[in-house]
Design a protein around this motif. Structure first.
Motif, PDB file in Angstrom:
ATOM      1  N   ALA A   1     -24.522  17.579  36.861  1.00 43.52           N
ATOM      2  CA  ALA A   1     -25.117  16.632  35.915  1.00 43.52           C
ATOM      3  C   ALA A   1     -24.531  15.232  36.105  1.00 43.52           C
ATOM      4  O   ALA A   1     -25.248  14.227  36.010  1.00 43.52           O
ATOM      5  CB  ALA A   1     -24.900  17.117  34.486  1.00 43.52           C
ATOM      6  N   SER A   2     -23.230  15.164  36.368  1.00 41.61           N
ATOM      7  CA  SER A   2     -22.589  13.869  36.598  1.00 41.61           C
ATOM      8  C   SER A   2     -23.105  13.222  37.873  1.00 41.61           C
ATOM      9  O   SER A   2     -23.451  12.026  37.890  1.00 41.61           O
ATOM     10  CB  SER A   2     -21.069  14.047  36.672  1.00 41.61           C
ATOM     11  OG  SER A   2     -20.430  12.820  36.955  1.00 41.61           O
TER      12      SER A   2
ATOM     13  N   LEU B   1     -19.288  28.360  36.998  1.00 47.33           N
ATOM     14  CA  LEU B   1     -20.680  27.897  36.906  1.00 47.33           C
ATOM     15  C   LEU B   1     -20.826  26.789  35.868  1.00 47.33           C
ATOM     16  O   LEU B   1     -21.638  25.872  36.034  1.00 47.33           O
ATOM     17  CB  LEU B   1     -21.607  29.071  36.585  1.00 47.33           C
ATOM     18  CG  LEU B   1     -21.695  30.166  37.666  1.00 47.33           C
ATOM     19  CD1 LEU B   1     -22.662  31.263  37.227  1.00 47.33           C
ATOM     20  CD2 LEU B   1     -22.145  29.569  38.997  1.00 47.33           C
ATOM     21  N   VAL B   2     -20.059  26.873  34.785  1.00 49.98           N
ATOM     22  CA  VAL B   2     -20.089  25.797  33.782  1.00 49.98           C
ATOM     23  C   VAL B   2     -19.584  24.496  34.402  1.00 49.98           C
ATOM     24  O   VAL B   2     -20.164  23.416  34.205  1.00 49.98           O
ATOM     25  CB  VAL B   2     -19.240  26.186  32.553  1.00 49.98           C
ATOM     26  CG1 VAL B   2     -19.086  24.981  31.610  1.00 49.98           C
ATOM     27  CG2 VAL B   2     -19.887  27.358  31.811  1.00 49.98           C
ATOM     28  N   VAL B   3     -18.483  24.591  35.157  1.00 45.40           N
ATOM     29  CA  VAL B   3     -17.959  23.402  35.842  1.00 45.40           C
ATOM     30  C   VAL B   3     -18.999  22.866  36.826  1.00 45.40           C
ATOM     31  O   VAL B   3     -19.218  21.646  36.928  1.00 45.40           O
ATOM     32  CB  VAL B   3     -16.642  23.728  36.565  1.00 45.40           C
ATOM     33  CG1 VAL B   3     -16.140  22.514  37.330  1.00 45.40           C
ATOM     34  CG2 VAL B   3     -15.591  24.204  35.581  1.00 45.40           C
ATOM     35  N   LEU B   4     -19.674  23.756  37.539  1.00 47.89           N
ATOM     36  CA  LEU B   4     -20.723  23.350  38.476  1.00 47.89           C
ATOM     37  C   LEU B   4     -21.822  22.579  37.760  1.00 47.89           C
ATOM     38  O   LEU B   4     -22.290  21.537  38.244  1.00 47.89           O
ATOM     39  CB  LEU B   4     -21.300  24.584  39.174  1.00 47.89           C
ATOM     40  CG  LEU B   4     -22.564  24.355  40.019  1.00 47.89           C
ATOM     41  CD1 LEU B   4     -22.277  23.387  41.169  1.00 47.89           C
ATOM     42  CD2 LEU B   4     -23.101  25.691  40.558  1.00 47.89           C
ATOM     43  N   ALA B   5     -22.244  23.087  36.599  1.00 48.69           N
ATOM     44  CA  ALA B   5     -23.302  22.411  35.838  1.00 48.69           C
ATOM     45  C   ALA B   5     -22.868  21.013  35.419  1.00 48.69           C
ATOM     46  O   ALA B   5     -23.652  20.048  35.524  1.00 48.69           O
ATOM     47  CB  ALA B   5     -23.670  23.249  34.624  1.00 48.69           C
ATOM     48  N   LEU B   6     -21.630  20.879  34.957  1.00 40.47           N
ATOM     49  CA  LEU B   6     -21.135  19.563  34.536  1.00 40.47           C
ATOM     50  C   LEU B   6     -21.050  18.591  35.714  1.00 40.47           C
ATOM     51  O   LEU B   6     -21.483  17.430  35.614  1.00 40.47           O
ATOM     52  CB  LEU B   6     -19.760  19.704  33.890  1.00 40.47           C
ATOM     53  CG  LEU B   6     -19.710  19.960  32.384  1.00 40.47           C
ATOM     54  CD1 LEU B   6     -18.265  20.175  31.939  1.00 40.47           C
ATOM     55  CD2 LEU B   6     -20.338  18.800  31.620  1.00 40.47           C
ATOM     56  N   VAL B   7     -20.492  19.059  36.824  1.00 42.30           N
ATOM     57  CA  VAL B   7     -20.340  18.197  37.996  1.00 42.30           C
ATOM     58  C   VAL B   7     -21.713  17.795  38.531  1.00 42.30           C
ATOM     59  O   VAL B   7     -21.944  16.619  38.881  1.00 42.30           O
ATOM     60  CB  VAL B   7     -19.518  18.912  39.083  1.00 42.30           C
ATOM     61  CG1 VAL B   7     -19.554  18.127  40.395  1.00 42.30           C
ATOM     62  CG2 VAL B   7     -18.076  19.095  38.626  1.00 42.30           C
TER      63      VAL B   7
END
Length: 667
Positions: free
Chosen positions: A91-92, A83-89
């Motif tokens: 946002a990008s 989920l953290v990776v999802l949030a970063l991607v």
């Protein structure tokens, strides 16, 4: 079946297209529809949201055999990292859609910031991802269907292949990504999984959900019997589980690939839809992971029934209402998974056309077909996906290792490209945006590394090999196009000389005397050549003698050369003749006319060879020589003079040759 205006009969191919695909569309009917946000959310997010159906299951496939019952504790933190990776991607990509409001996604970002050659890394990544998506989604959908109807289990591969073919046909008919059908399947799935999560939460709080015992379930994946966290869950196992779960994020880039279909302001609307898609995906992933933790649902070795199916059974029970809700969950899961690969059917052909326009893929991929879609790209995607399904027997667990390397590489290219964009432009708040994009790029690169290491022996090695080869192939193809262009565009740097050649010699290759040959000779006279000569390559001496005798009976002054060809290699003989003529007359330009009789498109290819094309190809390679194919259509003349039901007629009856006087000059 009507025929087009002008009396030109429809070919067999045209008739098939109209039968299966409908009437052709004209260019002015090219779909310019813009999607409202609710429809766009449903139409563009099936690929991402549908991964909820198998993402958590893939995590458990890795954890249970190594970590035992501790796997049900580890699934939550692993999902949290995802989920953290999802949030970063997300946002990008929120920044990508604001800056690049045209289709292309990470390919466009990389191309604009790093140039077209570096962008081929993103192109290769996305093309691979699209192909694997078309294989994974229908395979997982079939699992959902067979979980509810076990009698269909022996036909798993056939059902999956049939689904791919049907979706291919639907897209060839012009089924656009704006179709509300896809939005309906997405909302149905989101609604049913949300009901499952909320019902499970309420039941667990007040009554407690039933729990499975994976250690005693026949057919479930083996459960490690050691010390769980200490003995079983090594770093490599956790990384492999994370890599499997990372497939849940595929499809997040779909919105950025299709920003041009949103209503204005396109960037703002695309960002809103992307945010909602990420939120829904995160909620569903967290909810399914929590239900897995609570119910101890376990995957099966042969993938039936699916883990989501087991969760739905535990949550809803076996009553009348429970059975109905269970069927609805399975039906909505199958529907979104079957339609989820439509994202690739829109993305792959469009991306391939962009790359082909940049001259890194074959130009036919830029052509729109019968129904204004990129038909060639759809065919290529379908063929590659079906080969992948056949090789892996449509097993989701076998396809997963191929899955996320491509998409996370595309995530990384988008992150790095946007980081360079902000570093170069330095607009408002650029430092924060730079940190977000650079973090997304670095995180995605780490995930790619994890996939390569953790899944290498399970099939990721194939992508590791194919990926650089594909990039090199794209580069090589581009170099080929550039070499061709450098030859054809020399006129830009040289003075154009449009004067007539000092001397023109025309050679008409003759195999027999018929109307096709006569038309070629007439064309030769029309070129006002300094010398016109008929040429026959002698393969059969008796035939050559008869040909010479008949040629000499006609009243004309066109000479005929008989060139011996004992090895029957006509292309080589033609090449040697042209070279010799040019050598004997250095100031001469040679034009070779090759009559080509065209027959029916299907039977004609079987009954007649393509010698003229082969010889023309060889002659054209000689500097100072030109080869011209002179077509003469046989089939249309047969149809014109021989109505249906008439007896076959000879060539002389169809279009008789005047004998003994042969007129080679138009009246």
């Amino acid at each position: 079946m009507t025929q087009p205006s002008g009396g030109i009969p429809l070919s067999f191919t045209d008739k098939c297209k109209r039968l299966f695909l409908g009437q052709p569309l004209t260019t002015d009917q090219l779909d310019g529809e813009r999607l409202p946000n609710p429809v766009a959310l449903g139409a563009l997010s099936p690929d991402a949201i549908s991964s909820t159906a198998y993402g958590t299951e893939q995590i458990m496939i890795e954890l249970l055999p190594a970590a035992g019952m501790a796997a049900f504790a580890l699934v939550l933190p692993i999902t949290g990292v995802i989920l953290v990776v999802l949030a970063l991607v997300a946002a990008s990509y929120r920044q990508v859609v604001m800056v690049y409001t045209r289709a292309g996604g990470s390919y466009t970002v990389a191309r604009e910031n790093f140039g077209p050659r570096v962008a081929q890394v993103a192109a290769a990544a996305l093309l691979i991802d699209y192909v694997v998506t078309v294989a994974v989604q229908p395979a997982a959908a079939t699992v959902a269907v067979v979980s509810a109807i076990p009698q269909l289990r022996p036909y798993h591969l056939e059902i999956t292949l049939a689904a791919v073919v049907l979706i291919c046909l639907a897209n060839l008919r012009g089924l656009r990504r704006s179709g509300r059908t896809f939005a309906m399947t997405t909302y149905a799935f989101v609604g049913m999984i949300t009901v499952t999560i909320l019902t499970g939460f309420v039941r667990e709080i007040f009554w407690g959900l039933p729990r499975y015992d994976p250690q005693h379930i026949a057919g479930a994946v083996p459960v490690h019997q050691g010390g769980g966290l200490v003995m079983g869950a090594s770093i490599l196992i956790v990384l492999r589980a994370f890599a499997n779960g990372g497939t849940s994020l595929t499809g997040v880039e779909a919105v950025s690939n299709t920003v041009n279909v949103f209503q204005k302001p396109q960037g703002v609307n695309a960002r809103r839809v992307l945010t909602w898609m990420a939120f829904i995906l995160g909620f569903l992933l967290a909810g399914v992971a929590w239900l897995t933790h609570v119910t101890h649902a376990a995957p099966y070795r042969d993938e039936y029934p699916s883990m989501l199916s087991e969760i739905a059974r535990a949550v809803f029970g076996h009553g009348v209402i429970g059975n109905l809700l269970y069927i609805l969950v399975q039906a909505s899961t199958a529907a979104i998974l079957f339609t989820g690969c439509n994202t690739s059917f829109n993305g792959f052909p469009a991306l391939a056309s962009f790359v082909a326009e940049d001259r890194f893929l074959p130009r036919p991929l830029t052509k729109r077909g019968h129904r204004l879609v990129f038909s060639n790209g759809i065919f290529v995607l379908t063929a590659l996906a079906m080969v992948l399904l056949i090789v892996t027997e449509a097993k989701v667990s076998a396809l997963v290792p191929f899955f996320a390397i491509g998409v996370f590489t595309a995530f990384a290219m988008a992150g790095y490209g946007m980081a360079k964009h902000h570093l170069t432009r330095r607009g408002e708040g650029w430092r924060f945006k730079l940190v977000v994009n650079l973090s997304a790029g670095i995180m995605s690169t780490i995930v790619v590394g994890i996939f390569v290491v953790a899944k290498f022996t399970e099939g990721a090695w194939l992508i590791v090999v194919i990926f650089p080869l594909l990039v090199l192939a794209l580069m090589r193809l581009n170099r080929k196009y550039r070499d061709e262009a450098s030859v054809l565009e020399m006129s830009r740097t040289e003075d154009l000389d449009l004067a007539r050649h000092p001397r023109l010699q025309v050679l008409v290759f003759v195999d027999t005397i018929d109307l096709a040959e006569i038309e070629a000779v007439r064309l030769g006279y029309g070129l006002h050549a300094d010398e016109l000569t008929a040429v026959h390559f002698v393969v059969d001496v008796d035939h050559a003698v008869r040909l010479r005798e008949r040629w000499d009976r006609f009243e004309h002054d066109t000479p005929m050369w008989l060139i011996n060809c004992p090895d029957r290699h006509l292309s080589r003989a033609a090449h040697e003749l042209v070279v010799r003529v040019l050598k004997d007359h250095p100031d001469t330009r040679v034009t070779v006319l090759l009559p080509r009789r065209t027959y029916s498109p299907l039977l004609g290819r079987l009954l007649h060879d393509r010698t003229a094309d082969k010889m023309a190809r060889v002659v054209s390679r000689v500097r100072g020589a030109t080869a011209i194919i002179v077509p003469y259509d046989i089939e249309s003349r047969i149809a014109r003079v021989a109505p249906a039901g008439d007896e076959p007629r000879t060539a002389e009856e169809v279009d008789p040759v005047p004998t003994p006087v042969l007129s080679l000059v138009d009246d």
